[in-house]
Write an enzyme that holds these catalytic residues in place. Structure first.
Site, PDB file in Angstrom:
ATOM      1  N   SER A   1      -1.530   8.839   8.388  1.00 10.68           N
ATOM      2  CA  SER A   1      -0.849   8.225   9.528  1.00 10.68           C
ATOM      3  C   SER A   1       0.508   7.606   9.259  1.00 10.68           C
ATOM      4  O   SER A   1       1.206   7.222  10.201  1.00 10.68           O
ATOM      5  CB  SER A   1      -1.735   7.155  10.162  1.00 10.68           C
TER       6      SER A   1
ATOM      7  N   SER B   1      -0.841   8.192  13.229  1.00 13.55           N
ATOM      8  CA  SER B   1      -0.979   7.203  14.270  1.00 13.55           C
ATOM      9  C   SER B   1       0.118   6.145  14.267  1.00 13.55           C
ATOM     10  O   SER B   1       0.241   5.404  15.244  1.00 13.55           O
ATOM     11  CB  SER B   1      -2.342   6.519  14.146  1.00 13.55           C
TER      12      SER B   1
ATOM     13  N   LYS C   1       3.611  -2.097  12.952  1.00 16.37           N
ATOM     14  CA  LYS C   1       2.649  -1.348  13.755  1.00 16.37           C
ATOM     15  C   LYS C   1       1.757  -2.371  14.459  1.00 16.37           C
ATOM     16  O   LYS C   1       1.454  -3.428  13.896  1.00 16.37           O
ATOM     17  CB  LYS C   1       1.832  -0.448  12.826  1.00 16.37           C
TER      18      LYS C   1
HETATM   19  N1  GLN Z   1      -5.100  11.707  12.124  1.00 20.10           N
HETATM   20  C1  GLN Z   1      -6.112  11.093  11.305  1.00 20.10           C
HETATM   21  C2  GLN Z   1      -7.214  10.533  12.199  1.00 20.10           C
HETATM   22  O1  GLN Z   1      -7.098  10.645  13.380  1.00 20.10           O
HETATM   23  C3  GLN Z   1      -5.513  10.009  10.442  1.00 20.10           C
HETATM   24  C4  GLN Z   1      -5.276   8.732  11.130  1.00 20.10           C
HETATM   25  C5  GLN Z   1      -4.783   7.650  10.225  1.00 20.10           C
HETATM   26  O2  GLN Z   1      -4.364   7.877   9.095  1.00 20.10           O
HETATM   27  N2  GLN Z   1      -4.870   6.405  10.702  1.00 20.10           N
HETATM   28  O3  GLN Z   1      -8.187  10.009  11.746  1.00 20.10           O
END
Ligand code: GLN
Length: 480
Positions: free
Chosen positions: A169, A145, A70
């Site tokens: 995420s 994400s 990532k």
């Molecule tokens: N969707 C969640 C957020 O926007 C989780 C994101 C994540 O785990 N990095 O905060």
């Protein structure tokens, strides 16, 4: 290009049945095709990959195995953007700890994957390079994400990728893409050199297409690192060697507070099938509940804590020390102009919220209160873990949405609880894996399996047994 598991690739490379260089040549041809289809890479690192395979192959299962990071993992000499304009030209002078670890195992980095900007999001639509497409249906989102990592593993291009998980995420995109996503216990893996989001919730973790590969990768990543004070000194078990499908001794709680919110009949059926399968494997499976009111606090509590910590963590992104610098007459103007230009609207909204919750006059009633609610939630969860080794529930209520699908009903329990409950494992720091549980409308859906802190092995074993019994493993989709 043929797709293999890590263990298969290792054997094929070792026996010479697959020529490593030839294999990488095909891999990069395929990578470029998949990039056109999925838009999942920020950077393809062909030179680095070829350099890595110049080293002699070893008996290490990860030797010469291709993988993707990532784009929030710092990589020395390789652009690390976190999919933000703010870091679009940032080239780190160091590696994240886990990158060094994997290099010692002899892996070969194929590229850096797209993500939601600064890992804040669940769709991968906020990436600077545009949305990532789901390999199973390119009109749909990959989830986020860590969407680029998930999509690339699900395309069959690479056997594993790293993601990061602050709220869901890794596990959400894994579910949408029909693969395995695991975040171990908070503290199990060093986060040194991973661009932070919210430090009390952030986890390093991986994507694979089967649980055995996940055991291999997790074992390679885990362990104490003196550069991350929050990493644990506990010894790392041999997850692969200890993997077993015998789960007859496990007590599994079905979290009905989540599963009762499923509306889609097909999703319901796949989950019922999971429950029946676990019973047939000899595990004790019983319904467990959490206070519904408390479950409804998950999303707002998460939102306050995550965005407050993000606001603090990202105060260093000011155009002075790093990244996108816009000129101004005073130092304040430089920072204001840089931050105005460097962040997407969505990030700015989150920083406004974070600043509000951290402001002196609000801190007690917002940020500190959210921390106290988090404690209540974790205490209630730990009560369940006094009697159950594992908690399961559906990963979410449906399949990956279309890229331009209208917003959901944000005030429904289905949304507030079912679509956002995975952050429970971030609140508590517990190991949590999502694996495929079936298909609905030709799209994958998933089940989540979580356990007590540092009981990664139990979680992996439960996932392994279920994967073997259900047969949804090594799935990928390469063509439209
Ligand atoms: N969707 C969640 C957020 O926007 C989780 C994101 C994540 O785990 N990095 O905060």
């Amino acid at each position: 290009m043929v797709t293999h598991t890590i263990e298969e690739l290792h054997e094929l490379f070792k026996s010479g049945e697959l020529d490593v260089k030839e294999y990488y040549k095909e891999l990069f041809e395929e990578a470029k095709k998949q990039q056109e289809r999925l838009n999942a890479f920020v950077t393809i690192t062909e030179d680095e990959a070829y350099k890595a395979i110049e080293a002699p192959m070893t008996d290490d299962l990860l030797s010469h195995i291709p993988y993707v990071l990532k784009d929030n993992y710092n990589t020395k000499g390789i652009k690390t953007t976190a999919s933000s304009k703010m870091l679009a030209d940032y080239v780190p002078v160091f590696n994240a700890h886990v990158v060094d670890l994997l290099n010692k195992h002899g892996v070969s980095l194929v590229g850096k994957a797209s993500m939601d900007e600064l890992a804040m999001g669940g769709t991968n639509k906020s990436a600077l390079t545009g949305p990532v497409h789901n390999p199973w249906d390119t009109r749909r989102i990959s989830g986020g994400s860590s969407g680029g990592s998930a999509a690339l593993v699900a395309s069959g291009l690479i056997p594993f990728a790293l993601g990061s998980d602050t709220g869901d995420s890794i596990r959400k995109p894994a579910g949408f893409c029909g693969i395995v996503g695991f975040k171990p216990t908070w503290g199990r893996i060093s986060r040194y050199g991973v661009i932070p989001y919210a430090s009390s919730l952030d986890h390093v973790g991986a994507f694979t297409r089967n649980v055995r590969d996940m055991a291999i990768v997790t074992e390679a990543l885990a362990g104490r690192d003196n550069r991350d004070m929050t990493s644990s000194n506990r010894e790392v078990p041999h997850y692969l060697d200890n993997l077993t499908t015998d789960i007859s001794n496990l007590k599994i709680g079905v979290l009905t507070t989540v599963s009762n919110e499923v509306r889609n009949e097909e999703v319901k059926k796949t989950f019922e099938n999971v429950v029946e399968t676990l019973k047939s494997l000899g595990a004790t499976v019983e319904d467990v509940e959490m206070d519904k009111k408390l479950m409804k606090t998950l999303l707002p509590t998460y939102t306050i804590i995550a965005n407050s910590e993000a606001t603090s963590n990202h105060s260093c992104l000011d155009g002075v020390k790093y990244g996108d610098r816009q000129q101004g007459d005073t130092p304040d103007d430089v920072m204001i102009n840089s931050r105005t230009d460097g962040f997407g609207d969505h990030i700015k909204r989150r920083f406004i919220l974070g600043n509000l919750a951290l402001a002196t006059e609000n801190q007690e009633k917002m940020f500190r209160k959210a921390q106290r609610v988090r404690r209540l939630v974790v205490d209630e969860l730990n009560k369940i873990y006094e009697n159950y080794d594992i908690i399961i529930a559906p990963n979410g209520g449906g399949v990956a949405p279309l890229i331009d699908e209208a917003a959901e009903d944000y005030l429904s329990d289905e949304y507030i609880i079912l679509e956002n409950w995975l952050c429970l494992a971030n609140f508590a720091g517990t190991p949590s894996i999502s694996i495929p549980s079936g298909f609905v409308d030709n799209m994958p859906v998933a089940v989540n399996i979580s356990g007590r802190i540092f009981e990664e092995q139990t979680v992996l074993n439960c996932a392994y047994a279920l994967e073997e019994a259900l047969g949804f493993k090594n799935q990928y989709k390469r063509e439209d």
